[in-house]
Each structure stands twice: as structure tokens, then as C-alpha cells.
Write a protein that holds these residues in place. Structure first.
Motif, mmCIF file in Angstrom:
data_model
loop_
_atom_site.group_PDB
_atom_site.id
_atom_site.type_symbol
_atom_site.label_atom_id
_atom_site.label_comp_id
_atom_site.label_asym_id
_atom_site.label_seq_id
_atom_site.Cartn_x
_atom_site.Cartn_y
_atom_site.Cartn_z
ATOM 1 N N TRP A 194 -4.664 6.800 -3.141
ATOM 2 C CA TRP A 194 -3.409 6.095 -2.854
ATOM 3 C C TRP A 194 -3.668 4.626 -2.510
ATOM 4 N N ALA A 195 -4.842 4.337 -1.962
ATOM 5 C CA ALA A 195 -5.164 2.963 -1.571
ATOM 6 C C ALA A 195 -5.736 2.148 -2.725
ATOM 7 N N THR A 232 16.887 -12.832 -3.272
ATOM 8 C CA THR A 232 17.569 -11.706 -3.933
ATOM 9 C C THR A 232 18.169 -10.705 -2.953
ATOM 10 N N ASN A 233 17.891 -10.904 -1.670
ATOM 11 C CA ASN A 233 18.392 -9.991 -0.631
ATOM 12 C C ASN A 233 17.929 -8.545 -0.884
ATOM 13 N N THR A 234 16.695 -8.435 -1.407
ATOM 14 C CA THR A 234 16.090 -7.117 -1.618
ATOM 15 C C THR A 234 14.738 -7.067 -0.915
ATOM 16 N N ALA A 235 14.123 -5.893 -0.958
ATOM 17 C CA ALA A 235 12.822 -5.730 -0.293
ATOM 18 C C ALA A 235 11.923 -4.804 -1.107
ATOM 19 N N HIS A 236 11.856 -5.055 -2.419
ATOM 20 C CA HIS A 236 11.079 -4.182 -3.297
ATOM 21 C C HIS A 236 9.582 -4.243 -2.977
ATOM 22 N N VAL A 237 9.070 -5.433 -2.736
ATOM 23 C CA VAL A 237 7.640 -5.573 -2.450
ATOM 24 C C VAL A 237 7.293 -4.891 -1.135
ATOM 25 N N ALA A 238 8.076 -5.153 -0.116
ATOM 26 C CA ALA A 238 7.827 -4.528 1.180
ATOM 27 C C ALA A 238 7.955 -3.010 1.092
ATOM 28 N N ILE A 241 4.818 -1.562 -0.677
ATOM 29 C CA ILE A 241 3.651 -1.557 0.218
ATOM 30 C C ILE A 241 3.821 -0.502 1.306
ATOM 31 N N GLY A 242 5.039 -0.438 1.869
ATOM 32 C CA GLY A 242 5.298 0.548 2.915
ATOM 33 C C GLY A 242 5.138 1.969 2.407
ATOM 34 N N GLU A 243 5.654 2.244 1.199
ATOM 35 C CA GLU A 243 5.522 3.582 0.633
ATOM 36 C C GLU A 243 4.064 3.923 0.362
ATOM 37 N N ARG A 244 3.282 2.927 -0.005
ATOM 38 C CA ARG A 244 1.864 3.175 -0.260
ATOM 39 C C ARG A 244 1.163 3.607 1.030
ATOM 40 N N PHE A 245 1.455 2.920 2.126
ATOM 41 C CA PHE A 245 0.849 3.297 3.406
ATOM 42 C C PHE A 245 1.356 4.656 3.884
ATOM 43 N N VAL A 246 2.616 4.943 3.630
ATOM 44 C CA VAL A 246 3.170 6.250 4.002
ATOM 45 C C VAL A 246 2.437 7.361 3.258
ATOM 46 N N LEU A 293 1.049 7.776 -7.784
ATOM 47 C CA LEU A 293 -0.389 7.724 -7.496
ATOM 48 C C LEU A 293 -1.144 7.142 -8.678
ATOM 49 N N TRP A 294 -0.850 7.635 -9.880
ATOM 50 C CA TRP A 294 -1.575 7.194 -11.071
ATOM 51 C C TRP A 294 -1.166 5.781 -11.485
ATOM 52 N N LEU A 295 0.089 5.421 -11.284
ATOM 53 C CA LEU A 295 0.495 4.039 -11.549
ATOM 54 C C LEU A 295 -0.238 3.083 -10.612
ATOM 55 N N GLY A 296 -0.410 3.499 -9.371
ATOM 56 C CA GLY A 296 -1.161 2.685 -8.426
ATOM 57 C C GLY A 296 -2.609 2.530 -8.841
ATOM 58 N N ILE A 297 -3.201 3.604 -9.369
ATOM 59 C CA ILE A 297 -4.582 3.525 -9.845
ATOM 60 C C ILE A 297 -4.678 2.559 -11.020
ATOM 61 N N VAL A 298 -3.675 2.589 -11.911
ATOM 62 C CA VAL A 298 -3.658 1.662 -13.042
ATOM 63 C C VAL A 298 -3.553 0.219 -12.542
#
Length: 318
Positions: A194-195, A232-238, A241-246, A293-298
């Protein structure tokens, strides 16, 4: 192959403190804490849940007569598995700073000139860093965690013997030692998968930055998050990253769900329902089938390729 193994040995010797001595210190602190606990138990009376004061020789007998065997089993197994949380936290810190310095430090001390004069490709060098971060570091921490667990169990065994209790029936038999150890090994590696995008990003920064890699790695991310929220008043990046740590945390608690599920019949009804409804679906198989998980590995692999390209074509000077 021999060249690659030599590179891995290089990584070990250059990072021996973080890969070996740091987890040994954490394990030593844990063992010393248990030793102090045993010493306190053995030199004073113990108050247990309002039952009364009991000296050392009656402590395990009290558990023998008042605690259900199944409850004792889940307590021992949960206690054994819980050691991974402190080791996992320290591994995250060690891995973070290792990746940040992995390609930066040899430019800083000019040793890159020596390594580039050797018949070693930049690809092989960077891949050796990835293997160290994703395979060797978790393995070292897992091995030392097992040594720590065995040392603590030996202290508990001595405590049981002095207490005139059975170390086998109270400690070793309910411990499910090999299964718990395998759970811990799986948790380390699934969390590392995941990391992967974080590891790749840090290696990319390490290969590119000319100074203060910590700030170069963190400040742009913070600025991007702030800019996105303003523009954009969004938080896609945050959120990503937060979901990755979760999910990294979820990998560590997955065995807790498995252990609790095995003992849901002896857990309070509300907790048992929570386990059956929310935790039981959590398994390592489901982690590995998660497309994120696999998209993160890519993504991590793309960052690693970028690190190789930068190392290959950039000026070696800082």
C-alpha cells in the motif's frame, strides 16, 4: 545476480543502524518493560479488577480458576500480535528517511562518482533501493519482532514457573505462535505494498533534489493540497493520501480482525456483531484484490522509473 546481491549488502552496511539497531532497541525496550512488570509483580501485591490483593504465587492460579480458557487464548494472541504496531510505526519512520536519503546521500558525499565508475547500471542501483525498502526492511523488522516476542514469552514462562503455574497451558499453548508470526509477516508486506506510491515518490525526490529533501518532498504536497482547496474547492489529493494511510493501517489490523473473528463467540454481543459485520470482510485476500492497491503499485513504479532516468542523465553535482 552477484552484483545485485553486492548492492543489497551495500545497502545493509550503509544503513545498519536503521535496519538492525533501531528495531533491536525497540525490542529491547519492550523486553525491559515486561521485565520491570514481572519484577513489580514479584515484589508487591497485585490488585486485579477489585477481586483483591494476590501475591506472585497465587496470580496465575487466580487466572486458572477465574478466566475462561477461550478468553485467555484471545488475550494471549492479541497481546502477541500487538507488538507489530510499535514496530510498524518505527518501520514507517525508518523507511521514510531511508527513501529520502537513498539517492541523495551518495550525491551529497560524492560517492556517486565511484559507483558510476563501476560496471553497475543506474537501474540496478535504484532497484536495489526499492528492494531494500520494500522487502529487506520489513523482513529485518519482522525477524527482530519475533526475537522480541520469544524473549517476552520466556520471561512470562519464568513468571509462570515461579508462580507454580503451567507455562505451557497458560502461555505457549494458547499463543498460536506460528500463525501469529505469519500474520505479522503478511501485515508488514501488505502494508508495504500500500505504501508503494509513497516509496516511489520519495525515491524520485531523492534522485532529483539538490538540498533539504524532507522539505522538497513535503512542502509541494502541502501547497498542492492548499491550492486545490482554494481553486477547485475539492480535496482529491488529500483524500488520496489519506486513504493510502488508512489502508496501510488496515493492513496492520487485518490479523486483529481474524483473531477476533475466531473468538467472536466469547466476546460481548455488541462487539461480536461489529466483528462479524465490519471486520470479518477484512482479509489479506481482499487487500490483494483491491484495484487501488495495484494502481498504487503502478504509480510507484512510474516514480521509480523517473528516479532512474533522473539519476542516469542529471549532473552528479549537488
Amino acid at each position: 545476480m552477484k552484483t545485485f546481491l553486492t548492492l543489497l549488502k551495500r545497502e545493509y552496511w550503509e544503513n545498519k543502524t536503521s535496519l538492525q539497531w533501531v528495531p533491536l532497541i525497540i525490542g529491547g525496550i519492550a523486553v525491559f518493560g515486561v521485565f520491570l512488570g514481572v519484577f513489580v509483580f514479584s515484589t508487591s501485591n497485585v490488585q486485579i479488577n477489585g477481586v483483591g490483593s494476590h501475591d506472585l504465587t497465587s496470580l496465575f492460579k487466580l487466572y486458572d480458576v477465574s478466566v475462561d480458557t477461550r478468553v485467555k487464548e484471545i488475550g494471549v494472541q492479541m497481546g502477541m500480535y500487538s507488538g507489530i504496531f510499535s514496530f510498524g510505526f518505527v518501520l514507517a519512520i525508518v523507511g521514510f528517511f531511508y527513501c529520502l536519503g537513498a539517492l541523495y546521500d551518495d550525491r551529497k558525499d560524492r560517492s556517486i562518482l565511484f559507483w558510476k565508475s563501476m560496471p553497475i547500471s543506474d537501474t540496478m542501483t535504484v532497484v536495489s533501493k526499492v528492494v531494500t525498502a520494500m522487502l529487506l526492511a520489513p523482513l529485518f523488522f519482522w525477524i527482530i519482532l519475533q526475537v522480541t516476542t520469544l524473549a517476552i514469552m520466556m520471561l512470562a514462562t519464568i513468571f509462570a514457573w515461579v508462580s507454580d503455574a503451567s507455562a505451557w497451558s497458560n502461555i505457549w499453548q494458547p499463543s498460536n505462535l506460528f500463525v501469529i508470526s505469519f500474520y505479522q509477516l503478511q501485515a508488514f508486506y501488505v502494508a508495504t505494498l500500500w505504501a508503494a506510491p509513497i516509496i516511489g515518490y520519495l525515491l524520485l525526490v531523492s534522485s532529483w533534489t539538490k538540498k533539504v529533501p524532507f522539505l522538497v518532498a513535503t512542502v509541494p504536497v502541502v501547497l498542492v493540497i492548499i491550492a486545490e482547496s482554494i481553486v477547485t474547492n475539492t480535496a482529491h489529493v488529500a483524500t488520496y493520501i489519506g486513504e493510502r494511510f488508512v489502508m496501510i493501517w488496515a493492513a496492520y489490523i487485518t490479523p486483529v480482525a481474524s483473531i477476533a473473528g475466531d473468538f467472536s463467540d466469547v466476546i460481548e454481543s455488541d462487539a461480536a456483531d461489529f466483528i462479524k459485520e465490519d471486520w470479518i470482510p477484512l482479509s489479506f485476500g481482499k487487500h490483494l484484490m483491491d484495484m487501488d492497491l495495484w494502481l498504487g503499485i503502478v504509480v510507484g513504479a512510474v516514480f521509480v522509473v523517473g528516479a532512474i532516468m533522473i539519476r542516469r542523465y542529471r549532473d552528479e553535482a549537488l
